[in-house]
Motif scaffolding. Structure first.
Motif, PDB file in Angstrom:
ATOM      1  N   GLY A  98       0.860  -1.183   0.000  1.00 18.26           N
ATOM      2  CA  GLY A  98       0.000   0.000   0.000  1.00 18.26           C
ATOM      3  C   GLY A  98       0.894   1.229   0.000  1.00 18.26           C
ATOM      4  N   GLY A  99       0.476   2.305  -0.643  1.00 23.13           N
ATOM      5  CA  GLY A  99       1.230   3.571  -0.639  1.00 23.13           C
ATOM      6  C   GLY A  99       2.642   3.408  -1.142  1.00 23.13           C
ATOM      7  N   SER A 100       3.613   3.887  -0.328  1.00 20.42           N
ATOM      8  CA  SER A 100       5.013   3.791  -0.759  1.00 20.42           C
ATOM      9  C   SER A 100       5.568   2.381  -0.561  1.00 20.42           C
ATOM     10  N   GLY A 101       4.746   1.474  -0.043  1.00 19.49           N
ATOM     11  CA  GLY A 101       5.155   0.068   0.111  1.00 19.49           C
ATOM     12  C   GLY A 101       5.481  -0.591  -1.221  1.00 19.49           C
ATOM     13  N   LYS A 102       5.169   0.110  -2.308  1.00 16.57           N
ATOM     14  CA  LYS A 102       5.500  -0.418  -3.633  1.00 16.57           C
ATOM     15  C   LYS A 102       7.018  -0.477  -3.849  1.00 16.57           C
ATOM     16  N   ALA A 103       7.772   0.323  -3.052  1.00 15.52           N
ATOM     17  CA  ALA A 103       9.219   0.450  -3.296  1.00 15.52           C
ATOM     18  C   ALA A 103       9.963  -0.889  -3.285  1.00 15.52           C
ATOM     19  N   PRO A 104       9.940  -1.645  -2.182  1.00 18.27           N
ATOM     20  CA  PRO A 104      10.741  -2.878  -2.184  1.00 18.27           C
ATOM     21  C   PRO A 104      10.187  -3.931  -3.137  1.00 18.27           C
ATOM     22  N   ILE A 105       8.855  -3.888  -3.369  1.00 15.88           N
ATOM     23  CA  ILE A 105       8.248  -4.871  -4.282  1.00 15.88           C
ATOM     24  C   ILE A 105       8.759  -4.602  -5.700  1.00 15.88           C
ATOM     25  N   ARG A 106       8.960  -3.320  -6.023  1.00 14.78           N
ATOM     26  CA  ARG A 106       9.484  -2.971  -7.352  1.00 14.78           C
ATOM     27  C   ARG A 106      10.880  -3.586  -7.546  1.00 14.78           C
ATOM     28  N   SER A 107      11.684  -3.514  -6.495  1.00 13.89           N
ATOM     29  CA  SER A 107      13.029  -4.087  -6.571  1.00 13.89           C
ATOM     30  C   SER A 107      12.953  -5.619  -6.701  1.00 13.89           C
ATOM     31  N   ILE A 108      12.064  -6.214  -5.927  1.00 14.01           N
ATOM     32  CA  ILE A 108      11.879  -7.675  -5.982  1.00 14.01           C
ATOM     33  C   ILE A 108      11.413  -8.094  -7.382  1.00 14.01           C
ATOM     34  N   LEU A 109      10.449  -7.331  -7.946  1.00 16.32           N
ATOM     35  CA  LEU A 109       9.934  -7.673  -9.281  1.00 16.32           C
ATOM     36  C   LEU A 109      11.020  -7.538 -10.343  1.00 16.32           C
ATOM     37  N   SER A 110      11.907  -6.529 -10.170  1.00 17.33           N
ATOM     38  CA  SER A 110      12.950  -6.345 -11.185  1.00 17.33           C
ATOM     39  C   SER A 110      13.874  -7.568 -11.202  1.00 17.33           C
ATOM     40  N   ARG A 111      14.133  -8.141 -10.007  1.00 12.47           N
ATOM     41  CA  ARG A 111      14.980  -9.332  -9.969  1.00 12.47           C
ATOM     42  C   ARG A 111      14.245 -10.541 -10.576  1.00 12.47           C
ATOM     43  N   LEU A 112      12.935 -10.676 -10.228  1.00 12.07           N
ATOM     44  CA  LEU A 112      12.163 -11.815 -10.766  1.00 12.07           C
ATOM     45  C   LEU A 112      12.071 -11.724 -12.281  1.00 12.07           C
ATOM     46  N   LYS A 113      11.944 -10.483 -12.774  1.00 16.99           N
ATOM     47  CA  LYS A 113      11.867 -10.271 -14.227  1.00 16.99           C
ATOM     48  C   LYS A 113      13.171 -10.723 -14.892  1.00 16.99           C
ATOM     49  N   GLU A 114      14.292 -10.348 -14.292  1.00 15.88           N
ATOM     50  CA  GLU A 114      15.594 -10.749 -14.845  1.00 15.88           C
ATOM     51  C   GLU A 114      15.734 -12.270 -14.895  1.00 15.88           C
ATOM     52  N   GLN A 115      15.073 -12.918 -13.922  1.00 16.63           N
ATOM     53  CA  GLN A 115      15.166 -14.393 -13.869  1.00 16.63           C
ATOM     54  C   GLN A 115      14.109 -15.041 -14.761  1.00 16.63           C
ATOM     55  N   GLY A 116      13.378 -14.227 -15.533  1.00 17.37           N
ATOM     56  CA  GLY A 116      12.398 -14.760 -16.488  1.00 17.37           C
ATOM     57  C   GLY A 116      11.036 -15.021 -15.879  1.00 17.37           C
ATOM     58  N   MET A 117      10.786 -14.493 -14.666  1.00 10.91           N
ATOM     59  CA  MET A 117       9.490 -14.632 -13.990  1.00 10.91           C
ATOM     60  C   MET A 117       9.024 -16.102 -14.042  1.00 10.91           C
ATOM     61  N   THR A 118       9.908 -16.977 -13.597  1.00  8.39           N
ATOM     62  CA  THR A 118       9.590 -18.408 -13.656  1.00  8.39           C
ATOM     63  C   THR A 118       8.590 -18.812 -12.576  1.00  8.39           C
ATOM     64  N   LYS A 156       1.444  -2.995 -16.118  1.00  9.26           N
ATOM     65  CA  LYS A 156       0.703  -3.561 -17.262  1.00  9.26           C
ATOM     66  C   LYS A 156       1.673  -4.194 -18.254  1.00  9.26           C
ATOM     67  N   GLN A 157       2.783  -3.521 -18.482  1.00  7.01           N
ATOM     68  CA  GLN A 157       3.797  -4.008 -19.415  1.00  7.01           C
ATOM     69  C   GLN A 157       4.371  -5.340 -18.946  1.00  7.01           C
ATOM     70  N   LEU A 158       4.603  -5.425 -17.628  1.00  5.67           N
ATOM     71  CA  LEU A 158       5.147  -6.659 -17.047  1.00  5.67           C
ATOM     72  C   LEU A 158       4.147  -7.813 -17.228  1.00  5.67           C
ATOM     73  N   GLN A 159       2.856  -7.473 -17.068  1.00  2.17           N
ATOM     74  CA  GLN A 159       1.808  -8.498 -17.256  1.00  2.17           C
ATOM     75  C   GLN A 159       1.784  -9.021 -18.679  1.00  2.17           C
ATOM     76  N   LYS A 160       1.987  -8.040 -19.631  1.00  2.41           N
ATOM     77  CA  LYS A 160       1.975  -8.411 -21.054  1.00  2.41           C
ATOM     78  C   LYS A 160       3.126  -9.353 -21.364  1.00  2.41           C
ATOM     79  N   GLU A 161       4.303  -9.014 -20.796  1.00  2.38           N
ATOM     80  CA  GLU A 161       5.514  -9.791 -21.092  1.00  2.38           C
ATOM     81  C   GLU A 161       5.496 -11.167 -20.447  1.00  2.38           C
ATOM     82  N   PHE A 162       4.901 -11.243 -19.234  1.00  4.42           N
ATOM     83  CA  PHE A 162       4.991 -12.491 -18.466  1.00  4.42           C
ATOM     84  C   PHE A 162       3.611 -12.944 -17.992  1.00  4.42           C
ATOM     85  N   PRO A 163       3.046 -13.976 -18.615  1.00  7.30           N
ATOM     86  CA  PRO A 163       1.726 -14.462 -18.194  1.00  7.30           C
ATOM     87  C   PRO A 163       1.716 -14.949 -16.741  1.00  7.30           C
TER      88      PRO A 163
END
Ligand SMILES: Cc1cc2nc3c(=O)[nH]c(=O)nc-3n(C[C@H](O)[C@H](O)[C@H](O)COP(=O)(O)OP(=O)(O)OC[C@H]3O[C@@H](n4cnc5c(N)ncnc54)[C@H](O)[C@@H]3O)c2cc1C
Ligand code: FES
Length: 361
Positions: free
Chosen positions: A240-260, A282-289
């Motif tokens: 919630g709110g600025s809590g998006k910050a660490p999740i953004r970092s976590i998602l960037s790592r998962l994305k690099e790993q191919g969102m397996t 939205k872009q991340l959703q498009k790239e990774f089902p």
């Protein structure tokens, strides 16, 4: 005449000596020399009466201290096996029964005695102080900004996705914790997402005084909240709110790993004006089902024309979640939101050991 002068001179000398003793006492500390032994190997000798937290930081050992020593964050803990004195009333509510049993104390409340022995987990000894330059500041919403710091010296801060760093507010010498929002693959930049808190000391500085080009002192990395990279479990992220910050970092790592791994991300906000990074999600959703982003609004405005999920994030999570026995959860935001969401996760059979969170307290 001489009879009158002599006592006056003596009195003057005595006053001067007393003054010197007071000054020396202030500079050296009333208790004289104090030795602090860390992990049985490193020794620090001090004469000041400062707190253990400040003495450690003056000696380049940076424990997390999000509340700046006000005994409210509970992050500055370490084990004090000798010389810490009795637990202070200010520490009581932040120490668990297990902490008390293991002599864990809040270092911001402990004043070392002549011999003080402490144990700090090796993992916490990696935090350092960094000179940085603010190179970019972006408005994400009306009360949330993205800050981009370039590290100058040292020029990289290796961190795990999810960890946080602390900003030192110049002039008033306080520190505040902010989760790192950037990709850990680029440790030469630290991005932070800061939400304005009315009358808040650090956020008023960020929103009213901080400018691109300013030199800022950060310390870090801190925290046990980070992506469990060896795991293959499905993931539920809640913020919630600025809590998006660490999740953004976590998602960037998962994305690099191919969102397996399968990831569902619930983001709670009041209205459309509180949403941000929607296009990125939205872009991340498009790239990774395997990735699903679920923004939920508790109070959408009529002009929002919102046709997404509505209601409290807890209700949306409850409605849209199945069995979580084999899942892992990452939560970030206000303590109230986190506690309420953990109850819902428990209802859906998540294992407590697989729930990770940072309360922005
Ligand atoms: C591990 C951790 C990570 C954090 N990460 C982030 C982050 O990524 N982004 C972010 O914006 N913040 C984050 N925070 C919160 C941040 O550290 C500060 O507490 C917050 O920015 C307020 O600081 P301040 O100095 O402006 O307010 P203060 O001067 O400390 O507080 C002023 C008043 O506001 C109240 N208050 C403090 N924080 C809040 C709040 N969040 N909401 C409502 N009232 C509040 C206080 O009780 C006080 O009465 C994090 C906190 C922790 C512990
Ligand atoms: S620094 Fe926050 S409790 Fe000690």
């Amino acid at each position: 005449m001489e009879y009158i002068l002599l006592p006056a001179v003596l009195l003057g000398i005595m006053l001067a000596i007393t003054g010197l003793i007071i000054l020396a006492d202030k500079a050296l500390g009333s208790g004289g020399l104090k030795k602090i032994v860390i992990n049985g190997t490193k020794e620090i000798e001090v004469t000041s009466d400062d707190t253990l937290l400040n003495i450690l930081s003056q000696n380049k050992i940076f424990l997390s201290s999000a509340c700046g020593g006000k005994a409210t964050c509970g992050l500055c803990k370490c084990q004090v096996t000798e010389g810490g004195g009795d637990i202070k009333p200010t520490e009581m509510s932040l120490l668990s029964a297990k902490d008390k049993e293991n002599n864990v104390r809040l270092t911001c409340q402990v004043k070392p005695t002549s011999l003080t022995k402490i144990t700090i987990p090796e993992g916490l000894l990696t935090a350092k102080e960094f000179k940085t330059k603010l190179v970019k500041m972006t408005d994400l919403t009306y009360d949330i900004k993205l800050l981009d710091f370039k590290l100058i010296s040292p020029n990289t801060m290796p961190f795990k996705p999810g960890q946080f760093a602390q900003i030192k507010v110049p002039g008033i010498d306080i520190v505040r914790a902010y989760s790192i929002a950037s990709n850990p693959s680029d440790p030469s930049h630290i991005e932070m997402i800061v939400r304005y808190v009315p009358k808040g000391q650090a956020t008023t500085y960020v929103f009213q005084a901080l400018k691109v080009g300013d030199i800022v002192t950060l310390s870090g990395p801190y925290g046990n909240f980070f992506l469990q990279e060896q795991s293959k479990r499905d993931i539920v992220c809640i913020a919630g709110g600025s809590g998006k910050a660490p999740i953004r970092s976590i998602l960037s790592r998962l994305k690099e790993q191919g969102m397996t791994r399968k990831v569902r991300y619930f983001f709670g906000a009041k209205a459309v004006r509180d949403l941000y990074y929607t296009e990125e999600m939205k872009q991340l959703q498009k790239e990774f089902p395997n990735f699903e982003y679920i923004p939920a609004l508790s109070n959408p405005l009529p002009e929002d024309k919102w046709n997404g999920a509505t209601g409290l994030i807890t209700d949306v999570l409850d409605r849209m979640t199945g069995d979580l026995t084999e899942a892992e959860a990452y939560l970030c935001g206000s303590p109230g939101m986190i506690d309420a969401c953990i109850k819902v996760l428990n209802k859906h059979q998540i294992k407590p050991a697989n729930v990770f969170y940072d309360k922005f307290a």
